[in-house]
Design a protein around this motif. Structure first.
Motif, PDB file in Angstrom:
ATOM      1  N   ASN A  90       0.752  -1.229   0.028  1.00 26.21           N
ATOM      2  CA  ASN A  90      -0.015  -0.081  -0.118  1.00 26.21           C
ATOM      3  C   ASN A  90       0.730   1.133   0.070  1.00 26.21           C
ATOM      4  O   ASN A  90       2.105   1.204   0.176  1.00 26.21           O
ATOM      5  N   ASP A  91       0.228   2.126  -0.321  1.00 21.43           N
ATOM      6  CA  ASP A  91       0.970   3.573  -0.289  1.00 21.43           C
ATOM      7  C   ASP A  91       1.657   3.938   0.988  1.00 21.43           C
ATOM      8  O   ASP A  91       0.969   3.968   1.950  1.00 21.43           O
TER       9      ASP A  91
ATOM     10  N   ASP B 241       2.769   6.304   2.335  1.00 27.77           N
ATOM     11  CA  ASP B 241       2.417   7.620   3.376  1.00 27.77           C
ATOM     12  C   ASP B 241       0.994   7.576   3.510  1.00 27.77           C
ATOM     13  O   ASP B 241       0.657   8.504   4.478  1.00 27.77           O
ATOM     14  N   ALA B 242       0.340   6.584   3.214  1.00 28.92           N
ATOM     15  CA  ALA B 242      -1.184   6.663   3.703  1.00 28.92           C
ATOM     16  C   ALA B 242      -1.224   6.187   5.207  1.00 28.92           C
ATOM     17  O   ALA B 242      -0.288   5.858   5.914  1.00 28.92           O
TER      18      ALA B 242
ATOM     19  N   SER C 229      -9.206   3.355   0.997  1.00 26.70           N
ATOM     20  CA  SER C 229      -8.048   4.222   1.696  1.00 26.70           C
ATOM     21  C   SER C 229      -8.645   5.458   2.289  1.00 26.70           C
ATOM     22  O   SER C 229      -8.100   6.148   3.044  1.00 26.70           O
TER      23      SER C 229
ATOM     24  N   GLY D 260      -5.811  -0.791   2.547  1.00 21.43           N
ATOM     25  CA  GLY D 260      -5.131   0.379   2.517  1.00 21.43           C
ATOM     26  C   GLY D 260      -5.766   1.415   3.483  1.00 21.43           C
ATOM     27  O   GLY D 260      -5.376   2.533   3.344  1.00 21.43           O
TER      28      GLY D 260
END
Length: 592
Positions: A20-21, A23-24, A194, A221
């Motif tokens: 996953n991202d 920075d999330a 997200s 996410g």
């Protein structure tokens, strides 16, 4: 509807999640602090290095003890990446914890609780303890350790005990593939992404808190708040600050919130929430409308087991059909209903529930793999139910919980649902007690809503026109609480012992001559010298045939009549004496 989710074939749970991202936000805290997916990966690596998990083998069974909160999820990811994680409830007594360690064949203990007793118990078993304090942890680079990229989905990630209806626990070994399939199905079916925030109040040594909320959010996410403890007031504060889009819990958790907000005479903040999820036990049908009105969103009931790595059936979001009393449609597994011969039955026909799917185990790690547990790759759940023409599953009860009340078969879950349909009943559980002539007698315990003066007799009267007479409990106990596990489940088989005092004879003495005559009659019929005038006769040996016998004795001794139906509806000597005194002029000489 079966949610199909494509997953990488050669990664661990942790490796899948950390695609996953970075920075999330993965975790939120009440003070506004957030843990990103990059931060979470670093913490997982740091826990693994601190506990030297990379020294363990993939088949080693590592016991994990953690307090509630996000660290439990992160520690699971660390342990399961290198070995088999066996999360244990830190609230277990020393003897219970020791028994679990022996039963599971633990090779190492990873402890995040800091309790001194853990080292003492480990020493008794000759085991090493790796203690980790996440707050004092030296955070390492995520590049210092590979998180299971070379693992196979068939490798075991999680080993749990499930006692079912027997005293000896079975071992449920969930692979990385099982866990990922379950979490992915939940995420897809509930459209988690997200932008979602989950309040996760459940402990992480069971699949509800760990997989249904924890791993499903991370795989999607999304963000979550893992509550370190639960009180309605703490939830209210978290709800107001974090504005979640969904939350999950047991019915006891949800009903606690309902009573809390009713007492405050206000609703929680509106606008952010999309849905609520209830699992671990049936939700009272009488409370669903009030609860959904309170939060302004749908409550999605579902069905799952430890053996299925959490949810396999669920009611879905409002664009889809929902049905009251149903646990929904399949979302990650196939469901079959079969008869005693193992043949599929028609829609609407009651039978045994079998499951098969990517999240469902195909054998127990403890060896219980015979035809009573599995049928050609299908898991025998031990539950009884039916699927309607729209594919919705309705649960009637457990096969092994079936109560044989004389010549009648009673499924306790059906009785629970009927009890919970009363608007003043907050919690209910029915169970059996031994009976000298019927084999088993049906009784129940209820917890009433705050301010209600509802009695057990009121509830029995309420049930009279709702279920068959043989399904009405002989006694309904009004109690302060029904014992539950950490996940909000009740162990039906333990209720006899839990309420033994309430069900025992009290031996109250007769206060009138009529009561004394009736008491002597009933003591002789049921063969109990300790029976008192306030004791429920049917709990202590009476039955419809014995009631007829009592009618004859009453006519002979008191020269008046009482029909069997009145005896059944008024199951104590005092109640029966009141009827006789009210309806007849009784004159009897009694030798006291």
């Amino acid at each position: 509807m079966i949610a199909i989710v494509e997953l990488t074939k050669t990664m661990s749970i942790a490796a899948e999640i950390f695609q996953n991202d970075p920075d999330a936000t993965a975790f939120l805290q009440m003070d506004g602090a957030r843990t990103t997916y990059r931060d979470a990966r670093r913490i997982v690596c740091s826990i693994a290095l601190e506990a030297r998990l990379h020294e363990s083998g993939a088949d080693d069974r590592i016991a994990l003890l953690t307090p509630r909160g996000k660290d439990g999820v992160l520690a699971f990811l660390a342990v399961s990446t290198f070995a088999i994680c066996c999360p244990l409830d830190p609230r277990l007594l020393d003897e219970e914890l020791s028994a679990a360690i022996s039963d599971l064949g633990i090779a190492l203990i990873v402890d995040l609780t800091g309790e001194e007793r853990i080292s003492r118990i480990a020493l008794a078993h000759g085991l090493d303890v790796r203690s980790v304090s996440v707050s004092d942890l030296k955070i390492r680079s995520e590049h210092e350790l590979q998180l299971g990229n070379d693992l196979q989905h068939g490798d075991i990630a999680l080993l749990l005990q499930t006692s079912g209806t027997t005293s000896k626990p079975k071992h449920v070994a969930l692979t990385h593939a099982n866990v990922l399939a379950a979490a992915a199905s939940i995420g897809k079916s509930y459209e988690i992404g997200s932008s979602d925030i989950c309040i996760n109040p459940m402990p992480h040594h069971h699949v509800h808190g760990l997989i249904s909320a924890g791993i499903s959010s991370l795989l999607a996410g999304a963000a979550q708040f893992c509550a370190p403890s639960f009180t309605p007031a703490a939830f209210d504060e978290a709800f107001d600050r974090l504005r979640p889009t969904w939350f999950t819990g047991s019915p006891a958790f949800h009903l606690g919130l309902l009573d809390f907000y009713k007492t405050l005479e206000r609703a929680p903040p509106q606008g952010s929430l999309r849905f609520m999820r209830s699992s671990s036990a049936p939700f009272p049908a009488s409370a669903i409308g009030d609860y959904e009105s309170l939060f302004g969103v749908p409550l999605l009931e579902n069905y799952g087991m430890t053996e299925t790595a959490s949810t396999v059936c669920s009611n879905l979001l409002p664009t889809h059909l929902r049905k009251a009393g149903s646990v929904g449609v399949p979302i990650g597994a196939e469901v079959r209903i079969v008869d005693d011969a193992g043949e599929d039955v028609l829609a609407g026909t009651e039978g045994a529930i079998l499951l098969r799917g990517a999240s469902v185990i195909t054998g127990y790690a403890s060896g219980e793999n015979g035809p009573e547990f599995f049928a050609q790759g299908w898991l025998r759940t031990g539950d009884v139910g039916h699927v309607d023409h729209d594919g919705f599953l309705f649960i009637l009860g457990r096969t092994k919980e079936l109560i044989k009340r004389g010549g009648h078969s009673v499924y306790p879950l059906e009785i629970d649902s009927s009890l919970l349909s009363h608007p003043d009943v907050a919690e209910a559980i029915s169970f059996s007690i031994p009976h000298p002539t019927l084999g088993e007698e049906l009784v129940a315990a209820i917890v009433v809503r705050a301010g209600s003066d509802l009695s057990g007799d009121d509830v029995r009267q309420f049930l009279k026109n709702r279920i068959s007479t043989y399904k009405i409990p002989a006694a309904v106990l009004r109690v302060a609480a029904i014992p539950k596990s950490a996940t909000g489940k009740t162990a039906r088989r333990s209720m006899r012992d839990a309420f033994a005092s309430e069900l025992s004879t009290k031996g109250a003495l007769a206060e009138t001559e009529t009561e004394l005559v009736l008491l002597r009659i009933w003591r002789e019929i049921v063969g109990s010298s300790t029976l008192g005038v306030t004791d429920n006769l049917f709990v202590h040996g009476a039955d419809p045939i014995r009631a007829q016998r009592a009618c004859l004795a009453i006519a002979e001794k008191l020269k008046c009549s009482l029909i069997a139906k009145d005896i059944i509806r008024n199951p104590t000597v005092r109640q029966q004496a009141s009827i006789l005194t009210r309806n007849h002029d009784i004159v009897v000489a009694v030798d006291t």
